[in-house]
Enzyme design. Structure first.
Site, short mmCIF file in Angstrom:
data_model
loop_
_atom_site.label_atom_id
_atom_site.label_comp_id
_atom_site.label_asym_id
_atom_site.label_seq_id
_atom_site.Cartn_x
_atom_site.Cartn_y
_atom_site.Cartn_z
CG ASP A 294 -1.86 1.13 1.37
OD1 ASP A 294 -2.71 1.38 0.53
OD2 ASP A 294 -1.59 1.95 2.42
CD GLU B 215 -2.16 2.16 -3.46
OE1 GLU B 215 -3.46 2.51 -3.79
OE2 GLU B 215 -1.78 2.10 -2.20
#
Length: 715
Positions: free
Chosen positions: A342, A378
């Site tokens: 993330d 990401e």
């Protein structure tokens, strides 16, 4: 109680069958106390007198699995200098393998008194915070092995442990919303029939419910609020939280592996649940605030590139050790097969800018365990220069946000999208070719947990996040969505038909694109969140997957859409021309012996106007909405098979009509005589019955507006 010196490594609580070794890092501490917590509410404190390189440690014979514990750190409390030690706060072990309980919000878990942020709060947080648990590391994995699915055969399914299983009609109530639910045959059967090879789980590291959300009557559903990087989230366990959650997670991984399904974790190493300078003191802040967090020039505050209040200090050797130890633990002890990172751009901020030469990437590259699993970035954060799609090192694959945006723009009819769409369809060579990566570096997706579901992408022009309690200000405002003529729910048959066609267009495009496709859980059922594109706090039926009852269709088009998804996934798996490992060359391909392709040989890919003419520069730059054909030559695949053999496949002609008008598409004359339509998104079922109509070279095929057709020519 006997207290032996113990060892400084491994960090955390390590049970060896006769007792437990405890080790914790704090450079700021003057004293550290280990607190053993008993079920009657009493607390037994043991000072950790041994220290090696700021790691305090001791071995306690007779301390068994299930024992709850925490730490108290005696040290400086000086927020202006970045120090926030406070011995009245019972601290979570950063290396805890399991956590028990939940945070009870109130002043006791904060280091300051409300309204006075620089004050020191002496209220004891014991009884109000989570506690670490000693875990038995032994587990019978049997003959468990990672499926190690190659990227070109990978189909990723992003899912939430609770959201995927909570409403499944075939699961016993006690297994819904749990790791055991993931391992249930009904869930695994759905994934295998869908053709999924890799299950990407939204955060399962132990996370904390936000104080603000609890006060508002909401919950942190997504889980991007980590406090324990080694501990499976205890609320997802069906039968206990004193280490049982570890066993249950391992059982789930073993069951998925037996079905040939990999398990990837969505991990949040960029920040913690302690928030900004007004956040609680739960673990890292009280242990050694300045060593764990990136502090601002005014050291009372934090530098935040994550939008959550803090960022971990990626130039700290102890933070880097924590992350690498955690990654190795989940691979070696929990048998997971990879990670999706993330806000991964924050991990590359060793100093201020995102740097692909940062220490974190060096550590991952040389690690013999972590470097061998799937690593997905990401590739952005909210800091300056944070959008880094295409800029991660060669070992990494990336969520391709440019793919998502371009495909959405094409199908909603945005002008001048053809050239970029061609790049995204063929693996985004403009992003990944120059650094030695291949099409498989691109993780392609049209939807994910963050944003509209597939149904909502074609049913809403604007977000509808009122239920989040933030005045609809939260969530992305520019979604590149189109409601097909009515906002939200409608019973207009024409609009419903168009929406179904658009969903099939997105799904078909995803499976026909070079790269690695990723589906979002429930999209195969046309799951809706009724326009909420930021359901992070909706732990309820708005976000949970609503499964059709066995043998029953519960909503318009759900079963046909599910069948269509299966068809497209298996079409991709059966045909290597859709999952190439090298970029197209745009010219005839050399033979396996190095013989150059002849002058009359067909190129590996060719692009045509709807009239069947080769695309020109003017056609690529045309302002009209996209319409084109793509020829994929199955007899010109450049990469060899696993034993060096030549790979041959059927050839395909893809016809994209993203315009608002019906168009005649001419089949190119010299690229094959006999074609058969095998996919037609203009049909409700998406697949022509009876094998599909035959189309001759030079013939015209009428294509309805906003539809896609796939024609196959046998090898």
């Amino acid at each position: 109680m006997q207290v032996w010196p113990g060892q400084a490594y491994p960090l955390g609580a390590t049970f060896d069958g006769a007792g437990t070794n405890f080790a914790v890092f704090s450079e700021a501490a003057r004293r550290v106390e280990l607190c053993l917590l008993h079920d009657d509410g009493s607390e037994e404190r043991v000072e950790l007198r041994e220290a090696d390189a700021f790691v305090r440690h001791a071995y306690l014979p007779g301390v068994m699995p299930g024992q709850r514990y925490g730490f108290r750190v005696h040290g400086p409390y000086d927020p202006g200098q970045g120090h926030r030690c406070n011995a009245s706060k019972l601290l979570i072990d950063p290396y805890a393998r399991a956590l028990s309980g939940a945070v009870t919000w109130g002043e006791p878990v904060y280091g300051y008194h409300f309204g006075r942020p620089d004050s020191r709060n002496g209220l004891d947080s014991a009884g109000h915070t989570m506690t670490a648990v000693v875990v038995n590391p032994y587990f019978d994995w049997g003959d468990d092995r990672s499926p190690r699915t190659e990227y070109h055969r990978t189909v990723i399914y992003e899912a939430h442990v609770k959201g995927l299983t909570m409403l499944h009609p075939e699961l016993p109530p006690e297994l819904r919303g749990t790791y055991a639910g993931l391992a249930h045959p009904a869930v695994i059967s759905h994934l295998t029939e869908l053709g999924v090879t890799t299950l990407e789980l939204m955060p399962v590291h132990q996370f904390v419910q936000d104080h603000r959300l609890v006060d508002a009557g909401l919950r942190n559903y997504w889980g991007y609020n980590t406090i324990g990087f080694f501990a499976p989230h205890n609320a997802y366990a069906s039968w206990g939280e004193r280490g049982e959650q570890v066993l249950e997670f391992k059982h789930a991984v073993r069951a998925l592996h037996r079905a040939g399904i990999e398990v990837i974790l969505d991990v949040v190493y960029n920040h913690t649940a302690e928030g900004n300078h007004l956040g609680p003191t739960l673990s890292f802040r009280g242990l050694d605030n300045a060593s764990y967090y990136r502090l601002a020039e005014d050291r009372r505050h934090y530098t935040d590139t994550t939008g959550t209040g803090n960022s971990l200090l990626m130039r700290s050797p102890h933070v880097l050790q924590l992350i690498m130890d955690s990654l190795r633990y989940w691979v070696t002890e929990m048998h997971v097969d990879g990670f999706r990172f993330d806000l991964a751009a924050t991990l590359a901020r060793q100093f201020h800018e995102v740097d692909r030469l940062s220490s974190f990437f060096d550590l991952v590259q040389q690690d013999p365990v972590v470097s061998q699993v799937k690593l997905i970035a990401e590739p952005w954060d909210v800091g300056e220069g944070g959008y880094q799609v295409g800029n991660f090192p060669p070992l990494w694959t990336e969520w391709n946000g440019k793919y998502r945006d371009t495909v959405r723009d094409l199908w909603r009819g945005e002008p001048r999208t053809l050239a970029e769409f061609a790049s995204r369809l063929t693996g985004s060579s403009d992003l990944y070719q120059c650094d030695g990566r291949r099409p498989l570096a691109s993780i392609n997706f049209a939807t994910c947990h963050d944003g509209f579901t597939l149904h909502d992408l074609v049913a809403y022009d604007t977000k509808h996040n009122e239920a989040n309690g933030e005045g609809n200000r939260d969530g992305e405002s520019h979604n590149r969505s189109w409601n097909c003529g009515a906002e939200g729910e409608t019973d207009d048959p024409e609009i419903l038909e168009l929406r179904g066609r658009q969903m099939r267009n997105f799904l078909a495009t995803l499976m026909l694109s070079q790269g690695v496709p990723m589906l979002s859980h429930g999209d195969e059922f046309a799951r809706t969140q009724y326009g909420n594109n930021n359901a992070y706090c909706q732990d309820n039926e708005l976000s949970w997957v609503r499964w059709p009852k066995p043998g029953q269709i519960t909503g318009p088009g759900e079963q046909p859409l599910l069948d269509f998804v299966r068809t497209m996934v298996w079409l991709r798996r059966d045909h290597p021309v859709f999952r190439r490992r090298r970029f197209f060359r745009g010219r005839p391909v050399d033979g396996p012996d190095g013989t150059p392709g002849g002058a009359g040989a067909l190129t590996d890919i060719a692009w045509f106007t709807p009239e069947g003419e080769a695309m020109t520069q003017r056609d690529w730059q045309a302002a009209r909405p996209g319409a084109l054909s793509v020829f994929l030559n199955g007899d010109a695949i450049s990469e060899p098979g696993p034993r060096g053999e030549r790979i041959r496949d059927d050839s395909f002609l893809l016809m994209f009509n993203a315009s608002p008008k019906d168009l005649d598409f001419t089949v190119p004359a010299r690229h094959g005589r006999g074609w058969r339509v095998v996919v037609d998104t203009a049909r409700p079922e998406g697949v022509p019955p009876g094998g599909g109509p035959r189309v001759a070279a030079g013939a015209a095929l009428r294509r309805p507006n906003r539809s896609l057709a796939v024609l196959r020519r046998p090898v």
